[in-house]
Scaffold this active site. Structure first.
Site, PDB file in Angstrom:
ATOM      1  N   GLN A  94       0.812  -1.230   0.000  1.00 24.40           N
ATOM      2  CA  GLN A  94       0.000   0.000   0.000  1.00 24.40           C
ATOM      3  C   GLN A  94       0.844   1.279   0.000  1.00 24.40           C
ATOM      4  O   GLN A  94       0.505   2.249  -0.679  1.00 24.40           O
ATOM      5  CB  GLN A  94      -0.925   0.016   1.214  1.00 24.40           C
ATOM      6  CG  GLN A  94      -2.373  -0.053   0.813  1.00 24.40           C
ATOM      7  CD  GLN A  94      -3.295  -0.384   1.967  1.00 24.40           C
ATOM      8  OE1 GLN A  94      -2.857  -0.630   3.086  1.00 24.40           O
ATOM      9  NE2 GLN A  94      -4.576  -0.403   1.693  1.00 24.40           N
ATOM     10  N   SER A 118      -3.163   3.939  -6.354  1.00 21.87           N
ATOM     11  CA  SER A 118      -4.062   4.486  -5.332  1.00 21.87           C
ATOM     12  C   SER A 118      -3.795   5.978  -5.133  1.00 21.87           C
ATOM     13  O   SER A 118      -4.738   6.765  -4.993  1.00 21.87           O
ATOM     14  CB  SER A 118      -3.877   3.761  -3.999  1.00 21.87           C
ATOM     15  OG  SER A 118      -4.383   2.464  -4.101  1.00 21.87           O
ATOM     16  N   TYR A 178      -9.967  -6.536  -8.455  1.00 21.03           N
ATOM     17  CA  TYR A 178     -10.428  -5.750  -9.604  1.00 21.03           C
ATOM     18  C   TYR A 178     -11.775  -6.270 -10.093  1.00 21.03           C
ATOM     19  O   TYR A 178     -12.199  -7.379  -9.744  1.00 21.03           O
ATOM     20  CB  TYR A 178      -9.408  -5.848 -10.750  1.00 21.03           C
ATOM     21  CG  TYR A 178      -8.134  -5.108 -10.468  1.00 21.03           C
ATOM     22  CD1 TYR A 178      -8.090  -3.722 -10.534  1.00 21.03           C
ATOM     23  CD2 TYR A 178      -6.967  -5.781 -10.140  1.00 21.03           C
ATOM     24  CE1 TYR A 178      -6.928  -3.028 -10.288  1.00 21.03           C
ATOM     25  CE2 TYR A 178      -5.789  -5.099  -9.887  1.00 21.03           C
ATOM     26  CZ  TYR A 178      -5.774  -3.720  -9.965  1.00 21.03           C
ATOM     27  OH  TYR A 178      -4.619  -3.032  -9.706  1.00 21.03           O
TER      28      TYR A 178
HETATM   29  P1  NAD Z   1     -10.103   0.487 -10.970  1.00 21.42           P
HETATM   30  O1  NAD Z   1      -9.520   1.826 -11.273  1.00 21.42           O
HETATM   31  O2  NAD Z   1      -9.561  -0.716 -11.637  1.00 21.42           O
HETATM   32  O3  NAD Z   1     -11.684   0.566 -11.270  1.00 21.42           O
HETATM   33  C1  NAD Z   1     -12.508   1.534 -10.654  1.00 21.42           C
HETATM   34  C2  NAD Z   1     -13.805   0.911 -10.191  1.00 21.42           C
HETATM   35  O4  NAD Z   1     -14.630   0.647 -11.314  1.00 21.42           O
HETATM   36  C3  NAD Z   1     -13.663  -0.414  -9.444  1.00 21.42           C
HETATM   37  O5  NAD Z   1     -14.234  -0.306  -8.164  1.00 21.42           O
HETATM   38  C4  NAD Z   1     -14.429  -1.401 -10.337  1.00 21.42           C
HETATM   39  O6  NAD Z   1     -15.087  -2.395  -9.586  1.00 21.42           O
HETATM   40  C5  NAD Z   1     -15.408  -0.487 -11.017  1.00 21.42           C
HETATM   41  N1  NAD Z   1     -16.007  -1.063 -12.238  1.00 21.42           N
HETATM   42  C6  NAD Z   1     -15.430  -1.828 -13.198  1.00 21.42           C
HETATM   43  N2  NAD Z   1     -16.341  -2.175 -14.137  1.00 21.42           N
HETATM   44  C7  NAD Z   1     -17.518  -1.597 -13.767  1.00 21.42           C
HETATM   45  C8  NAD Z   1     -18.828  -1.569 -14.344  1.00 21.42           C
HETATM   46  N3  NAD Z   1     -19.115  -2.247 -15.463  1.00 21.42           N
HETATM   47  N4  NAD Z   1     -19.782  -0.880 -13.700  1.00 21.42           N
HETATM   48  C9  NAD Z   1     -19.509  -0.200 -12.558  1.00 21.42           C
HETATM   49  N5  NAD Z   1     -18.300  -0.206 -11.958  1.00 21.42           N
HETATM   50  C10 NAD Z   1     -17.320  -0.890 -12.564  1.00 21.42           C
HETATM   51  O7  NAD Z   1     -10.117   0.248  -9.378  1.00 21.42           O
HETATM   52  P2  NAD Z   1      -9.051   0.636  -8.287  1.00 21.42           P
HETATM   53  O8  NAD Z   1      -9.415   1.890  -7.632  1.00 21.42           O
HETATM   54  O9  NAD Z   1      -7.690   0.540  -8.873  1.00 21.42           O
HETATM   55  O10 NAD Z   1      -9.267  -0.523  -7.236  1.00 21.42           O
HETATM   56  C11 NAD Z   1      -9.185  -1.872  -7.646  1.00 21.42           C
HETATM   57  C12 NAD Z   1      -9.210  -2.803  -6.461  1.00 21.42           C
HETATM   58  O11 NAD Z   1      -8.011  -2.764  -5.728  1.00 21.42           O
HETATM   59  C13 NAD Z   1     -10.295  -2.500  -5.468  1.00 21.42           C
HETATM   60  O12 NAD Z   1     -10.807  -3.735  -4.990  1.00 21.42           O
HETATM   61  C14 NAD Z   1      -9.606  -1.816  -4.354  1.00 21.42           C
HETATM   62  O13 NAD Z   1     -10.272  -1.929  -3.123  1.00 21.42           O
HETATM   63  C15 NAD Z   1      -8.321  -2.601  -4.356  1.00 21.42           C
HETATM   64  N6  NAD Z   1      -7.224  -1.863  -3.729  1.00 21.42           N
HETATM   65  C16 NAD Z   1      -6.461  -2.517  -2.789  1.00 21.42           C
HETATM   66  C17 NAD Z   1      -5.419  -1.846  -2.202  1.00 21.42           C
HETATM   67  C18 NAD Z   1      -4.565  -2.529  -1.197  1.00 21.42           C
HETATM   68  O14 NAD Z   1      -5.033  -3.332  -0.430  1.00 21.42           O
HETATM   69  N7  NAD Z   1      -3.282  -2.251  -1.216  1.00 21.42           N
HETATM   70  C19 NAD Z   1      -5.114  -0.564  -2.582  1.00 21.42           C
HETATM   71  C20 NAD Z   1      -5.905   0.065  -3.543  1.00 21.42           C
HETATM   72  C21 NAD Z   1      -6.953  -0.620  -4.138  1.00 21.42           C
END
Ligand code: NAD
Length: 375
Positions: A125, A131, A226
């Site tokens: 993280q 992020s 994702y």
């Molecule tokens: P991303 O930029 O890949 O996507 C943004 C959002 O769009 C996501 O929540 C996704 O579910 C949503 N999405 C995709 N298709 C969709 C659709 N058809 N309709 C509506 N919504 C849709 O996402 P991100 O911000 O990079 O996060 C990806 C994952 O990583 C998440 O689960 C997040 O919680 C996780 N994450 C984990 C950590 C960690 O633990 N280190 C840090 C950051 C993010």
């Protein structure tokens, strides 16, 4: 380690290290060579770099002499000829999409580490540039919308009557979407949110957003957090539900992305045609095609009075803090990339290093990328 910090292309305002980050690295025993004007667009003059111990160096000399070469945007392919095996290149290469460039790194036996391929784990993280940049993009997208929409965000009770709060719809509740909810709520907008990952419902609600439910989304438990592509039946039901809410919204912020795939088209031209003139859509999924049928990347489209702002470079508009967050992520990453006496240590037993190493000595290293390149 000799770290080379390069100037970004003209469209990019951020820089991978601000002078304050250079100071921290110098204290840890690294030496930073920087290309003149590297930080100029992020308001960091050359003098601030030299005051913090970095040495101004010609670009070609950095490419030849630095052990680690650092940028945000990918290096142009023609510059790979200046590099030697053993040098490490670090940046944001979007390897699921930029396959040709990655293959050049592989063929030349170079080591490429792409920070957008870090595993999304708790340990990673502190280095997670995706992020950090999504946080900036989520925040800034709401301010951009507030600036453009010809209405207040909060409810107003004044002698001139009561003004209703703005209605906002946010599509995608990842890091950017959640940040957008928090920012919009602080400004007083009423916020509705949709995401295919039902797991985010509670987070949305805790930030004061209303979660719109569509039953029957595909299981995404093996996708590393994702989203996955959905069935046609789900997409149709989802589109109906989104249209119902979209046409009542003053502002829509779209952030929905699927790694390595085109962004899902969630808002049709027909829905946009039913929105009120003066409404605004900020599409931060624009680099992968955008979430609306009318999005054009880095352009503002005016369709019957509805503004569709496609902006995949939105974090570059907040170059100072975006560079600060990026630099802090890089410093944390370098902690695990160096061993004794701050020397480079590429330990592929470490899931973070193995996850973000794309090419090394002619091989593809990241399992996620190897799988994606086979298909
Ligand atoms: P991303 O930029 O890949 O996507 C943004 C959002 O769009 C996501 O929540 C996704 O579910 C949503 N999405 C995709 N298709 C969709 C659709 N058809 N309709 C509506 N919504 C849709 O996402 P991100 O911000 O990079 O996060 C990806 C994952 O990583 C998440 O689960 C997040 O919680 C996780 N994450 C984990 C950590 C960690 O633990 N280190 C840090 C950051 C993010």
């Amino acid at each position: 380690m000799k770290i080379g910090l390069l100037r970004e292309p003209d469209f990019e305002h951020r820089v991978a290290l601000l002078p304050e980050a250079v100071q921290k690295l110098e204290k840890k025993g690294h030496q930073v060579l920087f290309e003149p004007d590297a930080g100029a667009k992020a308001f960091a003059p050359d003098s601030a770099y030299t005051e913090n111990g970095a040495v101004a160096t010609k670009r070609t000399d950095i490419l030849k002499n630095a052990e680690l070469i650092l940028t945000i945007q990918p290096l142009p392919v023609k510059e790979l000829d200046h590099l030697q095996k053993g040098q490490v290149v670090v940046g944001v290469y979007n390897p699921l999409v930029n396959k040709e460039l990655v293959n050049q790194f592989k063929e030349k036996g170079l080591t490429l580490l792409s920070l957008d391929n870090l595993p999304r784990t708790t340990r990673a993280q502190a280095m997670d540039i995706l992020s950090s940049m999504a946080t900036v993009a989520g925040y800034k997208s709401v301010l951009e919308a507030a600036n453009r929409v010809p209405r207040f965000f909060p409810m107003f009770m004044s002698a001139a009557g009561t003004i209703k709060p703005a209605k906002m719809l946010i599509l995608g509740a990842g890091v950017a979407g959640l940040q957008a909810i928090g920012t919009a709520r602080k400004l007083g907008a009423v916020v509705e949110v949709f995401d295919v990952r039902a797991a985010v419902k509670e987070e949305v609600q805790s930030l004061g957003g209303k979660f719109i439910e569509v039953e029957g989304a595909k299981d995404d438990k093996d996708a590393g957090g994702y989203a996955v592509e959905q069935s046609d039946d789900f997409k149709n039901r989802q589109q109906e539900k989104i249209q119902e809410h979209a046409i009542k919204s003053d502002v829509i912020i779209t952030t929905a992305q699927i790694p390595g795939k085109p962004a899902p088209k969630l808002i049709t031209k027909a829905s946009i045609e039913q929105m009120k003139p003066g409404s605004v859509i900020i599409d931060i999924a624009a680099s992968s095609g955008g979430n609306t049928e009318l999005t054009q990347d880095n352009k503002v489209v005016n369709h019957n009075g509805v503004m569709i702002v496609g902006n995949s470079q939105i974090s570059s508009d907040m170059a100072d803090d975006a560079s600060r967050m990026f630099g802090n992520n890089v410093i944390n990453f370098l902690e695990i990339l160096t061993g004794e006496n701050s020397a480079l240590k590429l330990n592929f037993e470490d899931d973070i290093i193995a996850g973000c190493t794309i090419t090394h000595e002619g091989d593809l290293i990241s399992e996620r990328i190897r799988k994606a390149y086979k298909n």
